[in-house]
Motif scaffolding. Structure first.
Motif, short mmCIF file in Angstrom:
data_model
loop_
_atom_site.label_atom_id
_atom_site.label_comp_id
_atom_site.label_asym_id
_atom_site.label_seq_id
_atom_site.Cartn_x
_atom_site.Cartn_y
_atom_site.Cartn_z
N TYR A 299 49.57 3.68 41.40
CA TYR A 299 49.27 5.07 41.68
C TYR A 299 48.95 5.21 43.16
N CYS A 300 49.50 6.25 43.79
CA CYS A 300 49.21 6.51 45.19
C CYS A 300 49.23 8.02 45.41
N GLU A 301 48.08 8.66 45.20
CA GLU A 301 48.04 10.11 45.27
C GLU A 301 48.39 10.65 46.66
N SER A 302 48.14 9.85 47.68
CA SER A 302 48.42 10.33 49.04
C SER A 302 49.92 10.52 49.29
N ASP A 303 50.77 10.02 48.38
CA ASP A 303 52.21 10.25 48.51
C ASP A 303 52.55 11.72 48.35
N SER A 304 51.74 12.43 47.53
CA SER A 304 52.09 13.82 47.23
C SER A 304 50.92 14.79 47.35
N ILE A 305 49.76 14.29 47.75
CA ILE A 305 48.57 15.15 47.85
C ILE A 305 47.98 15.06 49.24
N GLN A 306 47.61 16.18 49.80
CA GLN A 306 46.89 16.23 51.06
C GLN A 306 45.39 16.30 50.74
N ALA A 307 44.63 15.43 51.34
CA ALA A 307 43.20 15.38 51.05
C ALA A 307 42.47 16.60 51.61
N GLY A 308 41.49 17.06 50.86
CA GLY A 308 40.59 18.08 51.35
C GLY A 308 39.58 17.47 52.30
N SER A 309 38.73 18.30 52.88
CA SER A 309 37.79 17.79 53.87
C SER A 309 36.38 18.34 53.72
N SER A 310 36.17 19.30 52.84
CA SER A 310 34.88 19.99 52.78
C SER A 310 34.24 19.85 51.40
N PRO A 311 33.05 19.24 51.31
CA PRO A 311 32.31 19.23 50.05
C PRO A 311 31.95 20.66 49.65
N ALA B 133 27.75 21.22 41.88
CA ALA B 133 28.44 20.41 42.87
C ALA B 133 29.79 20.01 42.31
N CYS B 134 30.83 20.13 43.13
CA CYS B 134 32.20 19.88 42.68
C CYS B 134 32.69 18.50 43.09
N GLY B 135 33.30 17.82 42.15
CA GLY B 135 34.01 16.58 42.43
C GLY B 135 35.23 16.53 41.54
N ILE B 136 36.19 15.67 41.89
CA ILE B 136 37.40 15.51 41.10
C ILE B 136 37.71 14.03 40.96
N CYS B 137 37.73 13.53 39.77
CA CYS B 137 38.22 12.21 39.39
C CYS B 137 37.75 11.09 40.33
N TYR B 138 38.61 10.64 41.26
CA TYR B 138 38.31 9.49 42.12
C TYR B 138 37.09 9.73 43.00
N ASP B 139 36.73 10.99 43.25
CA ASP B 139 35.50 11.30 43.99
C ASP B 139 34.28 10.64 43.35
N LEU B 140 34.35 10.39 42.05
CA LEU B 140 33.23 9.79 41.32
C LEU B 140 32.76 8.49 41.95
N ARG B 141 33.68 7.76 42.58
CA ARG B 141 33.34 6.45 43.15
C ARG B 141 32.67 6.53 44.52
N TYR C 4 37.53 23.97 45.59
CA TYR C 4 37.29 22.63 46.13
C TYR C 4 38.60 21.84 46.11
N ASP C 5 39.01 21.32 47.26
CA ASP C 5 40.19 20.47 47.37
C ASP C 5 39.76 19.01 47.33
N LYS C 6 40.35 18.24 46.43
CA LYS C 6 39.98 16.84 46.23
C LYS C 6 40.01 16.08 47.56
N ILE C 7 38.90 15.40 47.85
CA ILE C 7 38.76 14.71 49.13
C ILE C 7 39.27 13.27 49.06
N HIS C 8 38.86 12.53 48.03
CA HIS C 8 39.23 11.12 47.92
C HIS C 8 40.47 10.98 47.04
N LEU C 9 41.50 10.34 47.55
CA LEU C 9 42.78 10.23 46.86
C LEU C 9 42.95 8.85 46.26
N PHE C 10 43.25 8.83 44.99
CA PHE C 10 43.30 7.60 44.19
C PHE C 10 44.49 6.72 44.57
#
Length: 268
Positions: free
Chosen positions: A130-142, A153-161, A115-121
């Motif tokens: 903090y700006c994760e999109s500076d160095s992370i490409q967002a995933g697209s598939s739950p 079900a997989c989630g990562i950190c900021y996905d919680l919101r 699972y690639d993290k979808i929502h970037l903090f």
């Protein structure tokens, strides 16, 4: 009906040395296994809390190969358990960026899900930015994966919101959330959001966090926990490295869902 099993949330205070972090993870996974855990979840960025964004890009691996992935496969195989391997940086098409990815390994050490993290903090306040999109490409598939013991079900950190992510996947037995919540946002929102996700999805939640002050000066909230489908915290740890253990009981899942069939009452 599936059988009860012990799950573990591993909490770490990862530093800037990948080898040292992998050794710590291996020790804590073995500790969880010795306590009877059959499913273990590592925290986000368990392999590296770098001094700058580019550090994770520098250690990134191609999917399916590399020393970090080999070490994780070995942890799962040697301890004969299912392992949700926190997150590691995997290479992506965009230069200077990586995917922040959770890999799931079976007890034979085979990778069975990614699972690639979808929502970037992103956050600015209290002297922090903090700006994760500076160095992370967002995933697209739950992603939902059947680990034999449970549907996860997989989630990562900021996905919680973003509850709509998990609603797409419901029903499932267990939600995992490797995280590195900041001390500021964690104190305000971590517990209440985790318990809400457990209640609304009538599932267990295994939340594995970074918890302490890191070499790079960052402070993370910790409070790794396992929550039952009624929203009760079964076990937790405030700060520092450790292993949080609790029983996952399919009979309780059935009882909660049959007594209050909210998932069956969904309209939207």
């Amino acid at each position: 009906m599936k059988q009860k099993f012990i799950a573990a949330a591993v909490q770490m205070v990862s530093g800037t040395d990948v080898a040292a972090n992998l050794a710590t993870a291996a020790r804590l996974v073995a500790e969880a296994a010795a306590a009877g855990a059959r499913f273990v979840v590592l925290p986000e960025y368990f392999c590296l809390m770098g001094r700058q964004d580019g550090d994770k890009v520098a250690i990134s691996e191609e999917a399916g190969q590399g020393p970090m992935q080999a070490a994780l496969a070995t942890m799962a195989r040697d301890n004969k358990l299912w392992l949700a391997a926190g997150t590691i940086p995997l290479r992506c098409p965009e230069p200077g960026k990586v995917f922040n990815s959770t890999l799931v390994f079976d007890p034979a050490g085979q990778q069975v899900a990614r699972y690639d993290k979808i929502h970037l903090f992103g956050y600015t306040g209290n002297g922090e930015r903090y700006c994760e999109s500076d160095s992370i490409q967002a995933g697209s598939s739950p992603v939902k994966v059947d680990i034999g013991l449970a549907e996860v079900a997989c989630g990562i950190c900021y996905d919680l919101r973003f509850p709509e992510l998990f609603r797409q996947l419901a029903p499932f037995d267990v939600m995992i959330l490797p995280a590195a919540f900041t001390a500021t946002t964690g104190e305000a929102h971590w517990e209440v959001l985790l318990r809400a996700r457990a209640i609304e999805n009538q599932c267990y939640v295994i939340a594995s966090g970074q918890g302490g002050t890191h070499e790079n000066g960052r402070k993370t909230h910790g409070q790794s926990m396992i929550i039952d489908p009624w929203g009760r915290i079964l076990a937790q740890q405030a700060l520092g490295e450790g292993v949080v253990l609790a029983e996952i009981d399919p009979a309780l899942l059935h009882s909660v869902r049959s007594g209050l069939p909210a998932l069956a009452h969904r309209v939207l």
